[in-house]
Design a protein around this motif. Structure first.
Motif, PDB file in Angstrom:
ATOM      1  N   SER A 155       1.005  -1.014   0.134  1.00 41.28           N
ATOM      2  CA  SER A 155      -0.057   0.092  -0.059  1.00 41.28           C
ATOM      3  C   SER A 155       0.671   1.132  -0.125  1.00 41.28           C
ATOM      4  O   SER A 155       0.542   2.233  -0.658  1.00 41.28           O
ATOM      5  CB  SER A 155      -0.969   0.146   1.329  1.00 41.28           C
ATOM      6  N   GLU A 156       1.995   1.094   0.721  1.00 42.57           N
ATOM      7  CA  GLU A 156       2.927   2.482   0.835  1.00 42.57           C
ATOM      8  C   GLU A 156       3.336   2.949  -0.560  1.00 42.57           C
ATOM      9  O   GLU A 156       3.519   3.886  -1.088  1.00 42.57           O
ATOM     10  CB  GLU A 156       3.934   2.132   1.819  1.00 42.57           C
ATOM     11  N   GLU A 159       1.120   3.997  -3.112  1.00 41.64           N
ATOM     12  CA  GLU A 159       0.715   5.396  -2.887  1.00 41.64           C
ATOM     13  C   GLU A 159       1.668   6.334  -3.281  1.00 41.64           C
ATOM     14  O   GLU A 159       1.539   7.176  -4.148  1.00 41.64           O
ATOM     15  CB  GLU A 159       0.420   5.598  -1.320  1.00 41.64           C
ATOM     16  N   SER A 162       1.762   6.169  -7.320  1.00 43.84           N
ATOM     17  CA  SER A 162       1.112   6.874  -8.025  1.00 43.84           C
ATOM     18  C   SER A 162       1.091   8.261  -7.999  1.00 43.84           C
ATOM     19  O   SER A 162       0.186   9.110  -8.808  1.00 43.84           O
ATOM     20  CB  SER A 162      -0.432   6.468  -7.355  1.00 43.84           C
TER      21      SER A 162
END
Length: 208
Positions: A155-156, A159, A162
């Motif tokens: 997830s990091e 993020e 992106s």
């Protein structure tokens, strides 16, 4: 369209993704393709020459090249608006010869894996690329992702990346990727790669 495949980190499947893209665009989408092999190992060129002996007419041409020859080759490629020019980059950033290659790109595809070292290399590659060519589109491809493995930093990483560009669905780690040639992608792989490549190339195919 001039599309680069690159990452400073080796072993993320950069050359394999270049060949898969060439096969997909030429065989599935009937788009004229020229593939430029600028990687130091020249693995695509070797694969291409070997396959020419065994197969029929090649679906696209593979040209070995290096950074020294690009100042002459680049302007010729830039004038060719109809073909998809796919360039497999060297795996290092320590050569100023990469600057004109970065400048000419319309799209950069950056395969990566969910580990800290690869993430750092991917960010470094992207930062340098964006400084040279701020307007280039960058697409990140989670590649060779093992099934049923939990990635704590996923997830990091998603993020952070992106902020620079789009992230596609992951491409899993499968044994049949070893059977890819510059003439052929196993049919069993099309359900896996099609969603990824449709997302990557949709805008460019529509403009064609």
């Amino acid at each position: 369209m001039i599309c680069l495949f690159g990452n400073q980190k080796g072993g993320v499947g950069k050359s394999t993704l270049t060949v898969l893209s060439g096969n997909y665009l030429s065989l599935a989408k009937d788009w004229p393709v020229i593939l430029i092999d600028m990687d130091y190992q020249q693995s695509i060129s070797q694969k291409y020459e070997k396959a020419k002996v065994l197969e029929n007419e090649e679906p696209y041409e593979v040209l070995p090249a290096n950074l020294d020859s690009f100042p002459v080759l680049g302007p010729v490629l830039a004038k060719n608006k109809k073909d998809a020019v796919l360039i497999d980059l060297p795996g290092k950033l320590d050569d100023d010869g990469l600057i004109p290659v970065f400048k000419i790109a319309d799209l950069v595809i950056c395969p990566f894996a969910y580990d800290e070292f690869t993430f750092e290399s991917t960010v470094l590659f992207t930062v340098v690329l964006k400084k040279v060519n701020p307007k280039v589109d960058v697409i990140f491809v989670p590649n060779r992702i093992k099934a049923n493995v939990k990635f704590e930093i996923m997830s990091e990483v998603n993020e952070q990346l992106s902020r620079f560009g789009k992230i596609t669905p992951p491409i899993p780690d499968r044994i049949d990727f070893q059977r890819i040639t510059t003439f052929h992608t196993p049919l069993s792989l099309y359900p896996v790669i099609t969603p990824v490549f449709e997302e990557i190339f949709a805008d460019y195919l529509w403009k064609k």
